[in-house]
Design a protein around this motif. Structure first.
Motif, PDB file in Angstrom:
ATOM      1  N   LYS A 121       0.831  -1.206   0.000  1.00  0.00           N
ATOM      2  CA  LYS A 121       0.000   0.000   0.000  1.00  0.00           C
ATOM      3  C   LYS A 121       0.867   1.258   0.000  1.00  0.00           C
ATOM      4  O   LYS A 121       0.571   2.216  -0.724  1.00  0.00           O
ATOM      5  CB  LYS A 121      -0.954   0.007   1.201  1.00  0.00           C
ATOM      6  CG  LYS A 121      -2.061  -1.031   1.073  1.00  0.00           C
ATOM      7  CD  LYS A 121      -3.170  -0.872   2.073  1.00  0.00           C
ATOM      8  CE  LYS A 121      -2.781  -1.026   3.495  1.00  0.00           C
ATOM      9  NZ  LYS A 121      -3.930  -1.078   4.418  1.00  0.00           N
ATOM     10  N   ARG A 122       1.942   1.260   0.785  1.00  0.00           N
ATOM     11  CA  ARG A 122       2.852   2.415   0.796  1.00  0.00           C
ATOM     12  C   ARG A 122       3.461   2.643  -0.584  1.00  0.00           C
ATOM     13  O   ARG A 122       3.528   3.774  -1.072  1.00  0.00           O
ATOM     14  CB  ARG A 122       3.963   2.228   1.835  1.00  0.00           C
ATOM     15  CG  ARG A 122       3.553   2.553   3.256  1.00  0.00           C
ATOM     16  CD  ARG A 122       4.760   2.603   4.189  1.00  0.00           C
ATOM     17  NE  ARG A 122       5.545   1.384   4.202  1.00  0.00           N
ATOM     18  CZ  ARG A 122       5.300   0.321   4.961  1.00  0.00           C
ATOM     19  NH1 ARG A 122       4.296   0.328   5.799  1.00  0.00           N
ATOM     20  NH2 ARG A 122       6.074  -0.746   4.900  1.00  0.00           N
ATOM     21  N   ASN A 123       3.897   1.561  -1.219  1.00  0.00           N
ATOM     22  CA  ASN A 123       4.494   1.674  -2.548  1.00  0.00           C
ATOM     23  C   ASN A 123       3.475   2.161  -3.576  1.00  0.00           C
ATOM     24  O   ASN A 123       3.809   2.964  -4.454  1.00  0.00           O
ATOM     25  CB  ASN A 123       5.101   0.349  -2.992  1.00  0.00           C
ATOM     26  CG  ASN A 123       6.422   0.068  -2.322  1.00  0.00           C
ATOM     27  OD1 ASN A 123       7.074   0.965  -1.788  1.00  0.00           O
ATOM     28  ND2 ASN A 123       6.831  -1.186  -2.324  1.00  0.00           N
ATOM     29  N   LEU A 124       2.248   1.662  -3.481  1.00  0.00           N
ATOM     30  CA  LEU A 124       1.212   2.106  -4.411  1.00  0.00           C
ATOM     31  C   LEU A 124       0.892   3.587  -4.225  1.00  0.00           C
ATOM     32  O   LEU A 124       0.732   4.326  -5.200  1.00  0.00           O
ATOM     33  CB  LEU A 124      -0.062   1.264  -4.231  1.00  0.00           C
ATOM     34  CG  LEU A 124       0.003  -0.156  -4.778  1.00  0.00           C
ATOM     35  CD1 LEU A 124      -1.185  -0.977  -4.291  1.00  0.00           C
ATOM     36  CD2 LEU A 124       0.065  -0.146  -6.304  1.00  0.00           C
ATOM     37  N   ARG A 125       0.815   4.034  -2.976  1.00  0.00           N
ATOM     38  CA  ARG A 125       0.555   5.457  -2.710  1.00  0.00           C
ATOM     39  C   ARG A 125       1.695   6.331  -3.252  1.00  0.00           C
ATOM     40  O   ARG A 125       1.461   7.380  -3.848  1.00  0.00           O
ATOM     41  CB  ARG A 125       0.379   5.697  -1.218  1.00  0.00           C
ATOM     42  CG  ARG A 125      -0.956   5.229  -0.696  1.00  0.00           C
ATOM     43  CD  ARG A 125      -1.156   5.653   0.769  1.00  0.00           C
ATOM     44  NE  ARG A 125      -2.253   4.927   1.337  1.00  0.00           N
ATOM     45  CZ  ARG A 125      -2.124   3.892   2.171  1.00  0.00           C
ATOM     46  NH1 ARG A 125      -0.934   3.496   2.576  1.00  0.00           N
ATOM     47  NH2 ARG A 125      -3.182   3.265   2.630  1.00  0.00           N
ATOM     48  N   ARG A 126       2.922   5.886  -3.026  1.00  0.00           N
ATOM     49  CA  ARG A 126       4.096   6.629  -3.506  1.00  0.00           C
ATOM     50  C   ARG A 126       4.074   6.722  -5.032  1.00  0.00           C
ATOM     51  O   ARG A 126       4.310   7.789  -5.605  1.00  0.00           O
ATOM     52  CB  ARG A 126       5.369   5.943  -3.019  1.00  0.00           C
ATOM     53  CG  ARG A 126       6.631   6.730  -3.252  1.00  0.00           C
ATOM     54  CD  ARG A 126       7.864   6.058  -2.655  1.00  0.00           C
ATOM     55  NE  ARG A 126       7.718   5.805  -1.239  1.00  0.00           N
ATOM     56  CZ  ARG A 126       7.832   4.607  -0.667  1.00  0.00           C
ATOM     57  NH1 ARG A 126       8.123   3.544  -1.393  1.00  0.00           N
ATOM     58  NH2 ARG A 126       7.690   4.457   0.632  1.00  0.00           N
ATOM     59  N   GLU A 127       3.776   5.610  -5.672  1.00  0.00           N
ATOM     60  CA  GLU A 127       3.733   5.576  -7.135  1.00  0.00           C
ATOM     61  C   GLU A 127       2.605   6.464  -7.664  1.00  0.00           C
ATOM     62  O   GLU A 127       2.770   7.166  -8.662  1.00  0.00           O
ATOM     63  CB  GLU A 127       3.539   4.141  -7.621  1.00  0.00           C
ATOM     64  CG  GLU A 127       3.701   3.970  -9.108  1.00  0.00           C
ATOM     65  CD  GLU A 127       5.114   4.236  -9.604  1.00  0.00           C
ATOM     66  OE1 GLU A 127       5.253   4.623 -10.794  1.00  0.00           O
ATOM     67  OE2 GLU A 127       6.083   4.064  -8.844  1.00  0.00           O
ATOM     68  N   ARG A 128       1.473   6.476  -6.978  1.00  0.00           N
ATOM     69  CA  ARG A 128       0.351   7.330  -7.379  1.00  0.00           C
ATOM     70  C   ARG A 128       0.772   8.800  -7.346  1.00  0.00           C
ATOM     71  O   ARG A 128       0.512   9.565  -8.274  1.00  0.00           O
ATOM     72  CB  ARG A 128      -0.847   7.123  -6.460  1.00  0.00           C
ATOM     73  CG  ARG A 128      -2.064   7.924  -6.882  1.00  0.00           C
ATOM     74  CD  ARG A 128      -3.166   7.905  -5.830  1.00  0.00           C
ATOM     75  NE  ARG A 128      -4.418   8.371  -6.360  1.00  0.00           N
ATOM     76  CZ  ARG A 128      -4.722   9.655  -6.574  1.00  0.00           C
ATOM     77  NH1 ARG A 128      -3.838  10.596  -6.327  1.00  0.00           N
ATOM     78  NH2 ARG A 128      -5.905   9.997  -7.057  1.00  0.00           N
ATOM     79  N   ILE A 129       1.445   9.192  -6.284  1.00  0.00           N
ATOM     80  CA  ILE A 129       1.892  10.583  -6.137  1.00  0.00           C
ATOM     81  C   ILE A 129       2.877  10.949  -7.243  1.00  0.00           C
ATOM     82  O   ILE A 129       2.784  12.023  -7.845  1.00  0.00           O
ATOM     83  CB  ILE A 129       2.509  10.811  -4.743  1.00  0.00           C
ATOM     84  CG1 ILE A 129       1.419  10.762  -3.673  1.00  0.00           C
ATOM     85  CG2 ILE A 129       3.274  12.124  -4.685  1.00  0.00           C
ATOM     86  CD1 ILE A 129       1.945  10.686  -2.250  1.00  0.00           C
ATOM     87  N   GLU A 130       3.819  10.056  -7.525  1.00  0.00           N
ATOM     88  CA  GLU A 130       4.812  10.325  -8.565  1.00  0.00           C
ATOM     89  C   GLU A 130       4.159  10.478  -9.933  1.00  0.00           C
ATOM     90  O   GLU A 130       4.484  11.397 -10.687  1.00  0.00           O
ATOM     91  CB  GLU A 130       5.860   9.215  -8.605  1.00  0.00           C
ATOM     92  CG  GLU A 130       6.810   9.248  -7.427  1.00  0.00           C
ATOM     93  CD  GLU A 130       7.791   8.085  -7.417  1.00  0.00           C
ATOM     94  OE1 GLU A 130       7.919   7.383  -8.447  1.00  0.00           O
ATOM     95  OE2 GLU A 130       8.437   7.885  -6.377  1.00  0.00           O
TER      96      GLU A 130
END
Length: 146
Positions: A62-71
């Motif tokens: 979930k953290r990685n998905l959120r980070r990728e969404r922001i990028e």
């Protein structure tokens, strides 16, 4: 890309109903690594609750998905891509949101522990309400003194 196109894409990905009817992407590249997103989400969702050992794996995803969404969102927001690329990125963001929604809806790993946490939150909320309703001095034992 033109300003109105950029705004249109941003509105599309930030719409509350953006994920309605959207299927999970089969795979997605996150931080240079290809993830079989659909398989991962379905594997986790098959269980009623997440076992303690898997909770860390899910939280990490979930953290990685959120980070990728922001990028990806910043590429559109800062107008660093063409409209065609922006549409592709917007679809990927909506797929990420769909996966995050699915992972957020998973049950807790330990129902008893979650119930205790909820009870503590409820008690704190109730005490806060009483303090406001009765005044702080009445809850601290100074009733009647002036």
């Amino acid at each position: 890309m033109k300003e109105y196109q950029r705004k249109q894409l941003l509105e599309r990905v930030n719409r509350d109903s953006a994920t309605v009817g959207v299927t999970l992407p089969e795979a997605i590249e996150i931080q240079g690594e290809e993830i079989n997103l659909r398989e991962f989400v379905f594997e986790i969702k098959r269980r009623d609750t997440i076992p303690p050992g898997e909770r860390e794996r899910v939280d990490h995803a979930k953290r990685n998905l959120r980070r990728e969404r922001i990028e990806r969102l910043s590429l559109i927001d800062e107008n660093e891509v063409s409209y065609g690329e922006g549409e592709t990125i917007a679809e990927a963001i909506i797929g990420i949101d769909r996966a995050l929604n699915a992972l957020e809806q998973l049950g807790p790993a330990n129902l008893e522990q979650e119930a205790k946490k909820q009870e503590a939150v409820d008690t704190k909320r109730w005490m806060s309400f009483l303090k406001k309703a009765l005044g702080d001095d009445k809850m601290s034992g100074t009733r009647g003194r002036m």
